[in-house]
Each structure stands twice: as C-alpha cells, then as structure tokens.
Enzyme design. Structure first.
Site, mmCIF file in Angstrom:
data_model
loop_
_atom_site.group_PDB
_atom_site.id
_atom_site.type_symbol
_atom_site.label_atom_id
_atom_site.label_comp_id
_atom_site.label_asym_id
_atom_site.label_seq_id
_atom_site.Cartn_x
_atom_site.Cartn_y
_atom_site.Cartn_z
ATOM 1 N N GLU A 158 66.995 104.526 70.042
ATOM 2 C CA GLU A 158 67.118 105.511 68.919
ATOM 3 C C GLU A 158 67.440 106.564 69.907
ATOM 4 O O GLU A 158 67.666 107.634 69.920
ATOM 5 C CB GLU A 158 66.424 105.194 68.710
ATOM 6 N N LYS B 291 68.791 106.668 50.819
ATOM 7 C CA LYS B 291 70.085 106.521 50.761
ATOM 8 C C LYS B 291 70.684 106.166 49.438
ATOM 9 O O LYS B 291 72.022 105.828 48.971
ATOM 10 C CB LYS B 291 68.856 104.220 50.854
ATOM 11 N N PHE C 65 58.926 99.763 52.358
ATOM 12 C CA PHE C 65 59.049 99.837 53.886
ATOM 13 C C PHE C 65 59.843 100.402 54.323
ATOM 14 O O PHE C 65 61.116 101.361 53.754
ATOM 15 C CB PHE C 65 60.074 98.649 53.598
ATOM 16 N N GLN C 66 59.637 101.079 55.453
ATOM 17 C CA GLN C 66 60.109 102.236 56.470
ATOM 18 C C GLN C 66 60.468 103.720 56.242
ATOM 19 O O GLN C 66 61.738 103.565 56.474
ATOM 20 C CB GLN C 66 61.861 101.369 57.343
ATOM 21 N N MET D 154 55.497 112.452 91.612
ATOM 22 C CA MET D 154 55.044 113.818 91.209
ATOM 23 C C MET D 154 53.950 113.609 90.998
ATOM 24 O O MET D 154 53.262 114.149 91.697
ATOM 25 C CB MET D 154 55.640 114.458 90.092
#
Length: 571
Positions: free
Chosen positions: A50, A162, A112-113, A479
């Site tokens: 993602e 959803k 969930f999630q 760096m």
C-alpha cells in the site's frame, strides 16, 4: 435509476477525468473493486504494498499536473499507506486517497481490520472525510478533489465503510463548480503589496530570487523565468523547485541550503532584496534563522498559504496568492514602473556572484580506479540529453542527483523533499511512467533505499514499466555514515550494509535486466546499453561506487548558510 455506493464512487472518479488508480484490494473495499472490474473509464494498477500505491499516485500527480488517486483497504491497508500520505502532505501534492472502513455499525467495536483512519491521518492530510451515508458519497468525493487541487494542494482522504459502498442510491451528476463556504483560497495577490514589491525590486542593487516547489505546483515556471530576465537577478531553486529555472541558464546559481552551492548560499545571505516565490524558508534551506537574520535585507514573500509567510523568517512584503497569478501581475506592474524609473545597477553584484562561482564548489576528484557517484550522475545527464524524468530515493544519492543532473524543465525531478522518505524512488518511477508513457525515466537510488520497496519490481513486470534503476552502491547508509564521520567521531553505528543481495540476480528473478558496473570506464557504456539497447526493459544498474565519498558543500545542522564545509579539508 438506483445503483450502489461502489458504482457511484467509480462514476465519480470517471467524472473527475481520472485515468489511472493505484491500489491494493482487501475485504472492506471489495464492492469498490467489483465496480472497478465492470468499468472501462480508468486503469487500475495493482501494486505489491500500500505504501507504494500512495507513492505512485503521488508521483503521477507531480509529473502530470493531475490529482493522483489510490485505493487501500481498512486497518493495515491504511496504516501501510500513512507514510505515503505524509510524504505527499509535506510536499503539497494533490491526491485523493480512498480507504475502506469496517461497516458503520462496527465502527468503534474493535472489529477485524478496524482502525481510526480519520484520527490517524488527520495530522498528515489537507482534509479527510468519513462517509456514513451513501447519499453524501458523490458530493464528498467531488469536494475531496476540489480541496486537493486548489489553494495549497495536498492529500485528501475519503474513508468509506463497507456497507456504504453497498447501499443503494440514485446517482446525481455534478452540477456546476464546487463551492464551500468554509473553504475559499485566495488566488489573486493584493495590488498594493505587489506595487511595494516592484518598488523594492527596482531599487535593489543586489536582488536575489529564491524559488521553491510552489512555482512547480502552480505551473509558474515560465513566469519565474520572465521575472528573472526582467530583474537580471541571480536565481536559486530549492530541492523541490529544481527545473523551474533552467539549470543551464547563466542566472541560475544552483540549489541553496545544507548541500547547496557556495554561490547560492552566499547570494542568499548577502543580497539586499530577496524575492521568495513559493518557498517556505525551511531549515534545510536557510540553516539557522538567527544567523540568516544577521544581514539586513528586505524580503518579499509570495505564497498561496498565508500560514507559511513569516513562519520562520520575518518578511517585509507578504503577498498571499497563487504564484502564477501573482507573478503575472508583478511582471505587468514592473514593466509599467520600469518605464518611469530605471532599475539600479547590478554590475558589482554580478562580479561578486562570479567570484563566488569561481570556488567551483561542486568540483570533485576524478578517478580511473573507483567509480565516483557524481561521475555516474553526470554521465546519466549526458546519455539522456538532460531530458529524462528522474526520481530518487533519499540520501547522498538524492543530493548528488540534485547537484549534478542539470534540470532545465519543471516536473522532471521527482523526489521526497519535506519528509525525506526512503523507498519512494521505484514507486515514483511507476507513477511517472503511467503519466508519461514512452519517456525516459531514471531512478537514482542507493542499495539501502531500493530495498524498502523492491517488491515493486513485480508491479513493473506486470504493467511493462521500464525505468532504469541507477543504484549508487557504496555498501553504507551513506548520509548516516557521512554525519557519523563528521559529528560522531567516525563511529559508524549500524550504518554498514553487512549482507547485500546480488541485485543483478534479483532483477533477473523478477524478469528484468541486471548489470553490475565496477570500473569508471564502463559507466557510460552501461548507461547507453540500458537506455538504447534495452529501451523497452527495466534495467537495474548496480554501480559499485567509492565508499568514502561525501556530499559537499555541507552546512552542519544549527549552523548558518555561510558556514559551509566545502570538503574534507574543512573538517
């Protein structure tokens, strides 16, 4: 005729002219993905993480002047995306992120999630929305695009539960322009303030133009160049503004700041009138604000965001407005005023600029034995004719790219400036190529940065994306190692890459071409092979470079612009 929320969302994207969407499906967005499957208005690009979806949408926007769009699912889908969102926010990139959410009845129930997407992203978005009713979905999406691309641009997130994506609703097409009472950005600059600026610039004996990413974002590069020509003044572009003023133009004095040129930093400090355009005087550009304020100068600051003006440095003439609109008016007023008042002489100022240039602060010691990273970037510029889109990750290689690739056009240099996000280079290249098919694209990266999103080699294979990856491999977190050498007594704590993969084999395993280059004499032939022979393939060029090379000049943290280290002899 009624449809469902997911279909409305897809129709709204088409309505906005969206052509490419980057994303990764999951349970909370499956109705949306089902609607995507049934449409043919835009292409969806399936990434492998993602974070890469957001970075690719970010770069797509930077390179195309469009609003980037990505879709992620709820919970870990959103949290994986936060780094990309924060990266776009810091650089003011217009994007719309559509995130899935658990059903409205389950919000707050630790489903969930589930995560608090609005709360988590609030500090790193321009605005965000949680859509609880499908009737609000279309208007919310239209507002999201409007907010993202107007005023000071930025990412806007729309969180869609959803059940909202499944709820039935009648689709109503957009009617007229979006109008929001609570959001009304100013575009036109104040006429009186512009007049004051013109009078200051006419009287200036040592004028200086300091421009930033705001010039690129407002497509004001032509206007900036016209202003520079009118004033006859030296011009510097920040890391985010490179290309706004052609690097090959005599009036361009290089990038300012921590790793800027000697002449740019000295001119910033010793000018008598500083015209700041679409820049924000950040710490990496001006160093210590107290030191910067020691020299008396008048400062004119043009910016779309009033909160950026006098935030770090007090200015004398603030001008709030869209950079392009303000510069057009400034040019008109300057031409009218110049007919009556002759501009002050700058002869001595340019003599001083040329004396500073004489330092040749970007000169480095060439070698026939070991590959110098600066040499690779110089040869890349030659091989591509200076016309490639160049993305970079973050670190020494980023600074060498900015210093040694002469950008003559805007929107050709795509990198993470404000947040400094490692791992952006490859997904950035994906977004750039989707926006500019057929163009030459180079990813300048390091062996550490490239591994943060190296899985996107799979995405490139699926969608036939062909960037050339220029890996400046010094087997160090470069760096970090440089700072440890200078400030930490050469104690290289955890900055050595102890176990590296064979990048040639990794590239080949993903179906691409891999080349390992170890001798300076092979640098140019390898680049020409990649860009000519393998034009239609992704090529991973693993350049084994000098491990000890540092980025010079350097202004140490907390020091002033003129307190530059020009090389190891200054340590």
């Amino acid at each position: 005729m009624e449809t469902i929320g997911a279909d409305i969302l897809v129709r709204c994207l088409a309505e906005e002219g969206v052509e490419h969407v980057f994303g990764y499906p999951g349970g909370a967005v499956l109705y949306i993905y089902d609607a995507i499957f049934k449409q043919d208005k835009f292409q969806h690009i399936l990434v492998r993480h993602e974070q890469a979806a957001v970075h690719a949408a970010d770069a797509y926007s930077r390179a195309s002047q469009k609003v980037g769009v990505c879709i992620v699912t709820s919970g870990p889908g959103v949290t994986n995306a936060v780094t990309g969102i924060a990266t776009a926010y810091m650089d003011s990139i217009p994007m719309v992120i559509i995130s899935g959410q658990v059903p409205t009845a389950a919000i707050g129930e630790d489903a969930f999630q589930e995560c608090d997407t609005v709360g988590i992203t609030r500090p790193c978005v321009k605005h965000n929305f949680l859509v609880r009713d499908v009737k609000d979905l279309a208007d919310t999406l239209r507002k999201a695009f409007y907010i993202a691309r107007t005023g000071r641009p930025g990412p806007v997130l729309v969180d869609v539960p959803k059940d909202v994506s499944l709820q039935p609703c009648k689709y109503v097409p957009a009617k007229g322009e979006i109008s929001m009472r609570s959001y009304a950005p100013v575009n036109k600059g104040h006429q009186g303030q512009i007049k004051k600026a013109v009078q200051m610039l006419l009287a200036a004996e040592r004028p200086m133009i300091y421009s930033g990413g705001g010039v690129i974002l407002s497509d004001a590069s032509d206007e900036l160049r016209r202003v520079a020509e009118l004033l006859g003044a030296p011009c510097t572009n920040t890391l985010m503004g490179l290309g706004a003023m052609p690097a090959t133009n005599r009036q361009f004095v290089g990038m300012p700041g921590m790793h800027g040129t000697y002449e740019a930093n000295m001119a910033m400090q010793h000018c008598d009138v500083l015209l700041a355009v679409g820049a924000r005087f950040d710490d990496r550009v001006i160093g210590n604000p107290r030191h910067f304020a020691q020299n008396a100068r008048k400062i004119i600051h043009i910016d779309i965001d009033p909160s950026s003006i006098s935030k770090r440095v007090r200015v004398d003439v603030p001008i709030v407005g869209n950079v392009k609109d303000v510069l057009i008016e400034l040019i008109a007023q300057y031409n009218a005023a110049r007919a009556e008042a002759k501009p002050a002489s700058q002869e001595k100022w340019w003599q001083q600029i040329e004396a500073w240039r004489g330092k040749e602060c970007l000169k480095y010691a060439p070698s026939d034995e070991v590959i110098k990273p600066q040499f690779v970037v110089e040869k890349l510029w030659e091989v591509t004719g200076g016309d490639a889109f160049v993305t970079s990750d973050v670190g020494q290689h980023q600074m060498w790219a900015a210093q040694y690739y002469k950008f003559d056009k805007p929107r050709r240099w795509i990198n993470s400036g404000g947040l400094g996000t490692m791992g952006v280079g490859l997904p950035y290249a994906m977004g750039v190529q989707m926006a500019n098919p057929g163009s030459e694209i180079a990813v300048i990266t390091g062996e550490a940065s490239i591994q943060m999103n190296i899985q996107e080699l799979s995405t490139c294979q699926q969608y036939h994306l062909t960037p050339k990856i220029i890996c400046l491999n010094n087997r160090f977190l470069g760096m970090v190692r440089q700072w440890q050498q200078i400030d930490y007594g050469s104690r290289y704590s955890e900055s050595y890459m102890d176990s590296l993969p064979d990048f040639v084999k990794v590239a080949e395993a993903y179906g691409h071409v891999g080349l390992r280059i170890e001798r300076p004499a092979d640098v140019e032939p390898a680049l020409r092979e990649a860009f000519k022979k393998h034009k239609d393939r992704l090529v991973f060029l693993d350049f084994i470079t000098d491990r000890t090379e540092n980025v010079w000049p350097m202004v140490k943290a907390g020091r002033g612009l003129t307190e530059m280290l020009l090389g190891s002899e200054d340590l």
